[in-house]
Scaffold this motif. Structure first.
Motif, PDB file in Angstrom:
ATOM      1  N   SER A 506       0.812  -1.214   0.000  1.00 32.60           N
ATOM      2  CA  SER A 506       0.000   0.000   0.000  1.00 32.60           C
ATOM      3  C   SER A 506       0.844   1.261   0.000  1.00 32.60           C
ATOM      4  O   SER A 506       0.303   2.376   0.074  1.00 32.60           O
ATOM      5  CB  SER A 506      -0.920   0.006   1.233  1.00 32.60           C
ATOM      6  N   GLY A 507       2.144   1.086  -0.028  1.00 32.29           N
ATOM      7  CA  GLY A 507       3.031   2.238  -0.047  1.00 32.29           C
ATOM      8  C   GLY A 507       3.428   2.745   1.325  1.00 32.29           C
ATOM      9  O   GLY A 507       4.139   3.753   1.441  1.00 32.29           O
ATOM     10  N   ASN A 508       3.009   2.052   2.375  1.00 31.41           N
ATOM     11  CA  ASN A 508       3.442   2.455   3.719  1.00 31.41           C
ATOM     12  C   ASN A 508       4.880   1.995   3.959  1.00 31.41           C
ATOM     13  O   ASN A 508       5.245   0.873   3.584  1.00 31.41           O
ATOM     14  CB  ASN A 508       2.543   1.823   4.780  1.00 31.41           C
ATOM     15  N   SER A 509       5.668   2.850   4.590  1.00 34.17           N
ATOM     16  CA  SER A 509       7.059   2.518   4.879  1.00 34.17           C
ATOM     17  C   SER A 509       7.344   2.631   6.368  1.00 34.17           C
ATOM     18  O   SER A 509       6.723   3.444   7.076  1.00 34.17           O
ATOM     19  CB  SER A 509       8.007   3.463   4.122  1.00 34.17           C
ATOM     20  N   ALA A 510       8.290   1.816   6.807  1.00 34.51           N
ATOM     21  CA  ALA A 510       8.808   1.929   8.175  1.00 34.51           C
ATOM     22  C   ALA A 510      10.318   1.793   8.104  1.00 34.51           C
ATOM     23  O   ALA A 510      10.845   1.017   7.297  1.00 34.51           O
ATOM     24  CB  ALA A 510       8.208   0.855   9.067  1.00 34.51           C
ATOM     25  N   MET A 511      10.967   2.560   8.926  1.00 39.88           N
ATOM     26  CA  MET A 511      12.425   2.642   8.820  1.00 39.88           C
ATOM     27  C   MET A 511      13.068   2.430  10.182  1.00 39.88           C
ATOM     28  O   MET A 511      12.490   2.788  11.214  1.00 39.88           O
ATOM     29  CB  MET A 511      12.818   4.013   8.264  1.00 39.88           C
ATOM     30  N   THR A 512      14.267   1.867  10.156  1.00 40.00           N
ATOM     31  CA  THR A 512      15.049   1.728  11.381  1.00 40.00           C
ATOM     32  C   THR A 512      16.521   1.873  11.031  1.00 40.00           C
ATOM     33  O   THR A 512      16.915   1.712   9.864  1.00 40.00           O
ATOM     34  CB  THR A 512      14.794   0.360  12.044  1.00 40.00           C
ATOM     35  N   LEU A 513      17.310   2.173  12.026  1.00 40.48           N
ATOM     36  CA  LEU A 513      18.759   2.183  11.836  1.00 40.48           C
ATOM     37  C   LEU A 513      19.324   0.811  12.184  1.00 40.48           C
ATOM     38  O   LEU A 513      18.871   0.165  13.133  1.00 40.48           O
ATOM     39  CB  LEU A 513      19.418   3.238  12.730  1.00 40.48           C
ATOM     40  N   VAL A 514      20.332   0.385  11.456  1.00 41.01           N
ATOM     41  CA  VAL A 514      20.976  -0.889  11.773  1.00 41.01           C
ATOM     42  C   VAL A 514      21.496  -0.861  13.210  1.00 41.01           C
ATOM     43  O   VAL A 514      21.379  -1.829  13.960  1.00 41.01           O
ATOM     44  CB  VAL A 514      22.119  -1.182  10.778  1.00 41.01           C
ATOM     45  N   SER A 515      22.028   0.274  13.614  1.00 41.05           N
ATOM     46  CA  SER A 515      22.614   0.369  14.956  1.00 41.05           C
ATOM     47  C   SER A 515      21.576   0.220  16.056  1.00 41.05           C
ATOM     48  O   SER A 515      21.939  -0.010  17.213  1.00 41.05           O
ATOM     49  CB  SER A 515      23.344   1.705  15.123  1.00 41.05           C
ATOM     50  N   SER A 516      20.300   0.346  15.708  1.00 34.72           N
ATOM     51  CA  SER A 516      19.273   0.162  16.723  1.00 34.72           C
ATOM     52  C   SER A 516      19.129  -1.295  17.133  1.00 34.72           C
ATOM     53  O   SER A 516      18.577  -1.598  18.187  1.00 34.72           O
ATOM     54  CB  SER A 516      17.919   0.665  16.202  1.00 34.72           C
ATOM     55  N   SER A 517      19.598  -2.183  16.285  1.00 31.01           N
ATOM     56  CA  SER A 517      19.392  -3.607  16.550  1.00 31.01           C
ATOM     57  C   SER A 517      20.670  -4.428  16.500  1.00 31.01           C
ATOM     58  O   SER A 517      20.641  -5.600  16.869  1.00 31.01           O
ATOM     59  CB  SER A 517      18.421  -4.194  15.515  1.00 31.01           C
TER      60      SER A 517
END
Lengths: 582, 96
Positions: A506-517
């Motif tokens: 649907s075009g929804n995006s979610a983002m994270t940093l590699v360093s967060s995990s």
């Protein structure tokens, strides 16, 4: 001499590792004593008891058995230990290479050097048999395979002896062990040349119709001279970053070569990289101060100029582990591995996935994992194996692969026409994934995506085609990665970071940093002005990004995975094995 | 001090090059190599007394034919710089 090695973690290195914004779960500790009282006995059928066809010298049949005193709850999983190549005899402080020992010299009991692990495993209900292999060590350089088959045959011979103890019984134990060992639930750990020995043994046993059930294999700082490939058994290759003997960490090939070798292989595979460890300190008999002859800190003894290396050397603020700390890493991961895969203690699985921090008994947190999930659609969806040039534009599930602003953007290290070495002017000891094997020198290494960026708009995208978009059943998005120490766009001592975005249908995006995990984007330590030193190294560890952090996207319908290099203006990495996994 | 102690044909018609050094050849898991000119030889065994100051490399006759008098002789471990230098080989010492 070792006083300067006792600082557990370089202050600078600890600072940036600790800077990762993670809340780590705690693993149970596999290295603490269990409920069983433990005893140990040896059997010794003589220094020349075994002759192997095609092997030029006699071999002893001598081993120790460490076991729970209360054998009532038999049978117990059985673990075989096999030491590596070392001097065979000693007199006073002098070491010798001969077999049997002559002139009043005594055998060096290398097989006793892992008793600290045997004791813990036995206390948790395992029987551990540690085999002496001095007769092989004395002459193995004179056979083409450098003793790999002889070591495999020696293990098989001991398993047959154990079978006798386990059934009719026999000298010197009578019926003590009758029915005590579950020889259909066997694990093997081999150190150094013993590491190739246990891999070769798995293949030998299989070729004989698997008379023994070898379920789990643990090569410790292994050689891989002949490039045997092990599938369908759980595998963990432990590699010490400051190895001064097998300094090219060639044993990583066991993991790399096995990944996609056998379709349907359900065995989990791991590597465990210990940043502060050398080759010898896993064995107490090889450790200075703990045995009168033949000991060495291999890094300082064998690496010219190694003493002054800022990470592996003896300088203040180094990253080296003391012998006690290093034994802690061996204890935690060897005991944990066999408790997980022979003892079915699944609570240890997150430790081997790199999903939790190392336990207290490991005595360091600077341990990093690679993890390859079972070849089962419920466990792993390979998005991009990065095996050949096709994967630069089309990934493993058939989706489009695009990039912008990446230079270089190519594959290296794998099959021709890829360049054989990712860093052509750097020594093999700094590139374990592509280092040639002594007796299989033409076999190529790990295919890796080599890339870098020079502005904040750079990106790398893998699309998922219809039919491959439901990833809800997986726990993580994962990939293996190493910071390219050789590219000047990376700064020594400074870790990298980038963003990962998932976009749904649907075009929804979610983002994270590699360093967060993940902690794996560290700059490989040990840079110095000396060009022949075996560090820093390119070594790919797995970054695991939990899918739970991608809130607001429909995990039933993920359309694309984007790596966005918008955190630092420039950088360069190697990656492989992009997948959703358990 | 490093010395080429002897170059001998053995009973299998291979050529054994015995090297002695005051600096021990450590017993390691990595492969120790004899490098003559641009060729490398990996088959070796300890000397008869078990001393770590002696090592004997075994070359096939064909391998020995391919080396040249005057080639440099060094010993080292695989993927590492040479640790012992024995000067230049003299093939006329064979069986003398």
């Amino acid at each position: 001499m070792l006083s300067s090695l006792k600082t557990p973690i370089s202050a600078t290195f600890a600072l940036f590792i600790a800077g990762a914004q993670m809340a780590w779960a705690q693993s149970p500790d596999p290295g603490t004593p269990g409920p069983h009282s433990v005893a140990r006995q040896e059997y010794n059928f003589g220094d020349t008891a075994l002759t192997l066809t095609g092997f030029p010298g006699p071999i002893e049949l001598h081993a120790s058995i460490t076991y729970p005193v209360d054998l009532a709850s038999r049978p117990f999983p059985t673990v075989i230990f096999l030491h590596g190549r070392h001097a065979t005899c000693f007199l006073g402080a002098a070491a010798f290479l001969e077999w049997p020992c002559t002139s009043g010299r005594q055998p060096i009991p290398s097989f006793q050097g892992y008793n600290y692990i045997s004791d813990i495993l036995a206390s948790h209900g395992f029987i551990v048999v540690s085999i002496s292999a001095n007769g092989i060590n004395a002459v193995d350089n004179s056979v083409f395979d450098l003793g790999a088959l002889a070591r495999a045959e020696l293990i098989q011979e001991h398993l047959q002896i154990l079978q006798t103890f386990n059934t009719t019984g026999g000298d010197p134990f009578g019926t003590l062990f009758s029915g005590a060992m579950d020889l259909n639930n066997v694990g093997t750990m081999g150190h150094s040349r013993g590491g190739e020995g246990v891999v070769r043994h798995f293949l030998l046993n299989a070729s004989l119709g698997s008379p023994f059930g070898v379920k789990a294999v643990f090569p410790l700082a292994p050689v891989d001279f002949n490039r045997p490939v092990l599938n369908n058994a759980s595998l963990d290759v432990m590699l010490p970053y400051c190895d001064g003997d097998v300094s090219d960490l060639q044993g990583v090939h066991y993991f790399d070569d096995a990944r996609y070798n056998v379709p349907g292989d359900l065995a989990r595979k791991h590597t465990t990289l210990v940043l502060g460890a050398n080759h010898n300190f896993f064995n107490t008999i090889w450790t200075p101060g703990l045995f009168p002859a033949g000991t060495a800190d291999d890094w300082t003894a064998f690496v010219p100029g190694g003493t002054s290396n800022p990470w592996c050397g003896e300088v203040t603020g180094n990253g080296r582990l003391s012998p006690e700390q290093q034994r802690g890493t061996g204890l935690a991961y060897i005991a944990g591995f066999f408790r997980l895969y022979l003892g079915s203690e699944s609570a240890f699985l997150p430790l081997f996935k790199g999903a939790v921090l190392p336990p207290p008994s490991a005595m360091t947190t600077l341990i990093f994992q690679s993890y390859h999930a079972p070849d089962d659609p419920r466990s792993r969806l390979d998005v991009n194996r990065l095996l050949d040039a096709t994967n630069l534009s089309t990934n493993t599930v058939g989706g489009a692969v695009t990039q912008s602003g990446l230079s270089p953007y190519d594959l290296c290290g794998g099959l021709a026409p890829e360049p054989r070495f990712c860093l052509p002017t750097e020594p093999n000891t700094r590139q374990p994934h592509t280092t040639p094997s002594a007796r299989a020198p033409t076999v190529r290494g790990l295919s890796q995506l080599r890339f870098g960026w020079s502005d904040l708009t750079a990106a790398y995208e893998n699309e998922l085609p219809p039919g491959s978009r439901n990833v809800r059943g997986f726990a993580v998005l994962q990939f293996r990665v190493s910071v390219n120490y050789f590219d000047p766009r990376n700064t020594p001592g400074v870790s990298k970071d980038f963003a990962i975005s998932l976009t749904d249908g649907s075009g929804n995006s979610a983002m994270t940093l590699v360093s967060s995990s993940s902690r794996v984007l560290f700059f490989p330590p040990g840079s110095s002005s000396l060009t022949d030193i075996p560090v820093p190294k390119i070594f790919l560890n797995t970054a695991r990004i939990p899918l739970s952090v991608f809130s607001g996207v429909n995990l039933n319908n993920i359309r694309s995975i984007d790596f966005l290099f918008d955190q630092q203006a420039q950088g360069a990495l190697f990656i492989s094995d992009l997948a959703f996994a358990d | 001090m490093n010395v080429v102690k002897s170059i001998k044909t053995n009973q299998s018609s291979n050529v054994e090059i015995e090297l002695k050094s005051t600096k021990e050849f450590p017993v390691r898991d990595a492969v120790i190599e004899l490098r003559i000119g641009n060729q490398t030889f990996k088959r070796s065994r300890p000397g008869p007394d078990g001393s770590l100051n002696t090592i004997i490399f075994v070359l096939t006759n064909d391998e020995f034919v391919r080396i040249n008098t005057g080639d440099s002789v060094t010993v080292g471990f695989s993927h590492e710089p040479p640790g012992w230098n024995f000067g230049n080989v003299d093939k006329t010492l064979l069986d003398k």
